[in-house]
Scaffold this motif. Structure first.
Motif, PDB file in Angstrom:
ATOM      1  N   PHE A  81     -36.470 -10.256 110.014  1.00 10.31           N
ATOM      2  CA  PHE A  81     -35.515 -10.087 108.919  1.00 10.31           C
ATOM      3  C   PHE A  81     -34.355 -11.063 109.049  1.00 10.31           C
ATOM      4  N   VAL A  82     -33.806 -11.172 110.252  1.00 13.47           N
ATOM      5  CA  VAL A  82     -32.672 -12.080 110.473  1.00 13.47           C
ATOM      6  C   VAL A  82     -33.074 -13.524 110.191  1.00 13.47           C
ATOM      7  N   ALA A  83     -34.253 -13.921 110.678  1.00 18.27           N
ATOM      8  CA  ALA A  83     -34.718 -15.293 110.450  1.00 18.27           C
ATOM      9  C   ALA A  83     -34.900 -15.564 108.953  1.00 18.27           C
ATOM     10  N   GLY A  84     -35.492 -14.605 108.233  1.00 22.96           N
ATOM     11  CA  GLY A  84     -35.687 -14.767 106.794  1.00 22.96           C
ATOM     12  C   GLY A  84     -34.371 -14.835 106.058  1.00 22.96           C
ATOM     13  N   GLN A  93     -41.538  -7.979 103.126  1.00 29.41           N
ATOM     14  CA  GLN A  93     -40.669  -6.838 103.442  1.00 29.41           C
ATOM     15  C   GLN A  93     -39.398  -7.294 104.140  1.00 29.41           C
ATOM     16  N   TYR A  94     -39.435  -8.500 104.728  1.00 24.12           N
ATOM     17  CA  TYR A  94     -38.263  -9.012 105.436  1.00 24.12           C
ATOM     18  C   TYR A  94     -37.324  -9.810 104.540  1.00 24.12           C
ATOM     19  N   ALA A  95     -37.635  -9.842 103.245  1.00 23.33           N
ATOM     20  CA  ALA A  95     -36.803 -10.611 102.316  1.00 23.33           C
ATOM     21  C   ALA A  95     -35.523  -9.880 101.940  1.00 23.33           C
ATOM     22  N   ASP A  96     -35.529  -8.555 102.090  1.00 27.29           N
ATOM     23  CA  ASP A  96     -34.383  -7.785 101.626  1.00 27.29           C
ATOM     24  C   ASP A  96     -34.253  -6.524 102.467  1.00 27.29           C
ATOM     25  N   TRP A  97     -33.070  -5.978 102.482  1.00 18.50           N
ATOM     26  CA  TRP A  97     -32.775  -4.758 103.220  1.00 18.50           C
ATOM     27  C   TRP A  97     -33.145  -3.558 102.366  1.00 18.50           C
ATOM     28  N   GLN A  98     -33.993  -2.683 102.908  1.00 16.58           N
ATOM     29  CA  GLN A  98     -34.369  -1.469 102.192  1.00 16.58           C
ATOM     30  C   GLN A  98     -34.493  -0.346 103.209  1.00 16.58           C
ATOM     31  N   ARG A  99     -33.714   0.724 103.002  1.00 12.05           N
ATOM     32  CA  ARG A  99     -33.559   1.755 104.029  1.00 12.05           C
ATOM     33  C   ARG A  99     -34.880   2.354 104.494  1.00 12.05           C
ATOM     34  N   ASP A 100     -35.765   2.706 103.566  1.00 14.93           N
ATOM     35  CA  ASP A 100     -36.995   3.378 103.987  1.00 14.93           C
ATOM     36  C   ASP A 100     -37.873   2.487 104.845  1.00 14.93           C
ATOM     37  N   GLY A 145     -37.901  -3.038  91.087  1.00 15.66           N
ATOM     38  CA  GLY A 145     -38.595  -4.320  91.074  1.00 15.66           C
ATOM     39  C   GLY A 145     -38.381  -5.067  92.371  1.00 15.66           C
ATOM     40  N   ASN A 146     -39.155  -6.130  92.535  1.00 17.61           N
ATOM     41  CA  ASN A 146     -39.179  -6.821  93.824  1.00 17.61           C
ATOM     42  C   ASN A 146     -38.923  -8.318  93.680  1.00 17.61           C
ATOM     43  N   TYR A 147     -37.980  -8.684  92.832  1.00 17.95           N
ATOM     44  CA  TYR A 147     -37.697 -10.099  92.615  1.00 17.95           C
ATOM     45  C   TYR A 147     -37.361 -10.805  93.923  1.00 17.95           C
ATOM     46  N   SER A 148     -36.511 -10.220  94.760  1.00 16.42           N
ATOM     47  CA  SER A 148     -36.078 -10.883  95.996  1.00 16.42           C
ATOM     48  C   SER A 148     -37.268 -11.147  96.920  1.00 16.42           C
ATOM     49  N   GLU A 149     -38.239 -10.238  96.923  1.00 12.43           N
ATOM     50  CA  GLU A 149     -39.429 -10.434  97.747  1.00 12.43           C
ATOM     51  C   GLU A 149     -40.270 -11.593  97.233  1.00 12.43           C
ATOM     52  N   ILE A 150     -40.462 -11.630  95.914  1.00  9.29           N
ATOM     53  CA  ILE A 150     -41.328 -12.651  95.328  1.00  9.29           C
ATOM     54  C   ILE A 150     -40.718 -14.042  95.473  1.00  9.29           C
ATOM     55  N   ILE A 151     -39.426 -14.192  95.215  1.00  9.09           N
ATOM     56  CA  ILE A 151     -38.827 -15.530  95.315  1.00  9.09           C
ATOM     57  C   ILE A 151     -38.779 -15.980  96.773  1.00  9.09           C
ATOM     58  N   PHE A 152     -38.662 -15.060  97.701  1.00  3.40           N
ATOM     59  CA  PHE A 152     -38.739 -15.395  99.128  1.00  3.40           C
ATOM     60  C   PHE A 152     -40.093 -16.016  99.445  1.00  3.40           C
ATOM     61  N   LEU A 153     -41.148 -15.427  98.895  1.00  5.42           N
ATOM     62  CA  LEU A 153     -42.500 -15.918  99.134  1.00  5.42           C
ATOM     63  C   LEU A 153     -42.713 -17.287  98.483  1.00  5.42           C
ATOM     64  N   LEU A 154     -42.223 -17.457  97.266  1.00  9.69           N
ATOM     65  CA  LEU A 154     -42.367 -18.738  96.580  1.00  9.69           C
ATOM     66  C   LEU A 154     -41.632 -19.840  97.324  1.00  9.69           C
ATOM     67  N   ASN A 155     -40.488 -19.519  97.900  1.00 13.32           N
ATOM     68  CA  ASN A 155     -39.710 -20.518  98.619  1.00 13.32           C
ATOM     69  C   ASN A 155     -40.268 -20.822 100.002  1.00 13.32           C
ATOM     70  N   LEU A 156     -41.131 -19.980 100.520  1.00 15.47           N
ATOM     71  CA  LEU A 156     -41.865 -20.318 101.737  1.00 15.47           C
ATOM     72  C   LEU A 156     -43.044 -21.231 101.407  1.00 15.47           C
ATOM     73  N   TYR A 157     -43.590 -21.069 100.222  1.00 10.57           N
ATOM     74  CA  TYR A 157     -44.739 -21.863  99.787  1.00 10.57           C
ATOM     75  C   TYR A 157     -44.328 -23.276  99.369  1.00 10.57           C
ATOM     76  N   SER A 158     -43.194 -23.406  98.727  1.00  3.51           N
ATOM     77  CA  SER A 158     -42.741 -24.674  98.161  1.00  3.51           C
ATOM     78  C   SER A 158     -41.821 -25.430  99.110  1.00  3.51           C
ATOM     79  N   SER A 159     -41.962 -26.763  99.134  1.00  4.77           N
ATOM     80  CA  SER A 159     -41.040 -27.591  99.914  1.00  4.77           C
ATOM     81  C   SER A 159     -39.645 -27.599  99.315  1.00  4.77           C
ATOM     82  N   LYS A 160     -39.557 -27.367  98.017  1.00  5.32           N
ATOM     83  CA  LYS A 160     -38.273 -27.362  97.312  1.00  5.32           C
ATOM     84  C   LYS A 160     -37.841 -25.919  97.061  1.00  5.32           C
TER      85      LYS A 160
END
Length: 360
Positions: free
Chosen positions: A183-186, A163-170, A96-111
């Motif tokens: 990735f570092v900035a995110g 893709q920059y929300a989390d570390w994934q080897r592939d 699953g991709n929870y870390s990716e999705i919450i990263f996106l939501l937190n870029l969209y929201s001021s809070k």
């Protein structure tokens, strides 16, 4: 886009939504959890996101909390208010991709958002936070900003950059220096949650240092020159944001002033001076100032991520310039190039809520 879905459960006050499920767009829904019992929720969740196999059926309703992240109790469910059903991020993850999705939501929201649970084909999983629910529950009622077609357009447009929300080897095996910069900035941006709604009297300016590090990772990292870093950084950020925020250079210079005060020690000398002058009363951190700076950092990161995706998808649009840094540097004096960047950034920002520069 991944064909799987994810349901993310949030806390907060009861939302003003008459329907149990509000359909935003195919694959995007907002659920009013106060209109579901836990048993009802699990029935609907299993229909929307079928369990991967019979072994995960124990990962839904619990009588008492186990020593793992799976499942939800009735008492825990009482803290939940609303939920978003969304596409489950990029392909390539079996868990699953929870870390990716919450990263996106937190870029969209001021809070910053602090989900309590999320549902996937593995069942319901608890989300751990370093903060107590009492520290964030009062400002998590953000459902209305997501119940718009603009959000779905934003989601689809920016999804590749999760893709920059989390570390994934592939993924990282194919990354360039530019990818690592993002990735570092995110990663650093997500770290700003440490200061969310909470400031330490003796170290609150460390947040300024962390925000400055995010901007440096985007706008100056890799420069061969060490001189006039702040000047070059401000000019490059201005290319992206001055059309919307005419004082952005002044704001960034002020951020660096706060950062330098902390890094070089004058901040602590000022605390001692203010304490003596105010009869041992400690100075109150400037919440509004720091929150405003955080918003500028969020928007700068968002604009940069969007530009990076545009360059990757259509290099000819930017005449095959090699790096984002080169594009921003040239756009300082190349007005046609700057107009192109402004046009693209305006289109992206038209999809997000207006920034909220007030802490409360």
């Amino acid at each position: 886009m991944n064909s799987r879905k994810i349901l993310i459960l949030f806390t907060g006050k009861k939302i003003s939504q008459t329907d149990k499920i509000f359909k935003i767009k195919d694959g995007f829904e907002c659920w009013n959890l106060k209109k579901f019992t836990l048993d009802d929720l699990i029935i609907v969740l299993k229909k929307k996101i079928p369990p991967i196999n019979k072994n995960v059926l124990r990962n839904y309703k619990l009588n008492t909390r186990r020593n793992d992240m799976f499942g939800i109790t009735e008492k825990e469910y009482e803290e939940c208010s609303w939920a978003l059903l969304l596409p489950d991020g990029l392909n390539g993850s079996n868990l699953g991709n929870y870390s990716e999705i919450i990263f996106l939501l937190n870029l969209y929201s001021s809070k910053f958002l602090y989900p309590l649970f999320y549902g996937s084909h593995f069942g319901i999983m608890q989300v751990a936070h370093e903060k107590s629910i009492f520290e964030f529950a009062h400002y998590q009622n953000q459902a209305n900003i997501f119940k718009k077609k603009e959000f779905t357009s934003f989601f689809e447009k920016m999804l590749p950059q999760t893709q920059y929300a989390d570390w994934q080897r592939d993924r990282i095996e194919k990354w360039s220096d530019e990818d690592w910069r993002l990735f570092v900035a995110g990663w650093l941006y997500q770290g700003l949650k440490e200061y969310d709604n909470s400031k330490n009297i003796f170290g609150w300016q460390r947040e300024s240092a962390d925000m400055a590090a995010i901007l440096e990772s985007l706008f100056t990292a890799g420069d061969t020159k060490n001189e006039e870093i702040i000047y070059r950084l401000c000019k490059r950020i201005a290319v992206l944001l001055s059309w919307k925020f005419p004082d952005i250079e002044k704001e960034i210079k002020d951020l660096y002033s706060q950062r330098s005060s902390f890094v070089h020690g004058s901040f602590f000398a000022q605390i001692a001076k203010d304490s003596k002058r105010n009869h041992d009363k400690m100075p109150i951190p400037n919440f509004d100032m720091l929150y405003r700076k955080k918003e500028y950092v969020r928007l700068a990161l968002l604009a940069y991520l969007h530009l990076a995706e545009l360059v990757k998808d259509n290099p000819k649009l930017f005449k095959n310039r090699k790096t984002i840094m080169n594009i921003l540097e040239e756009a300082i004096i190349d007005m046609d190039l700057r107009k192109l960047l402004i046009k693209e950034t305006k289109e992206l920002f038209s999809l997000i809520p207006e920034p909220n520069f007030k802490f409360h």
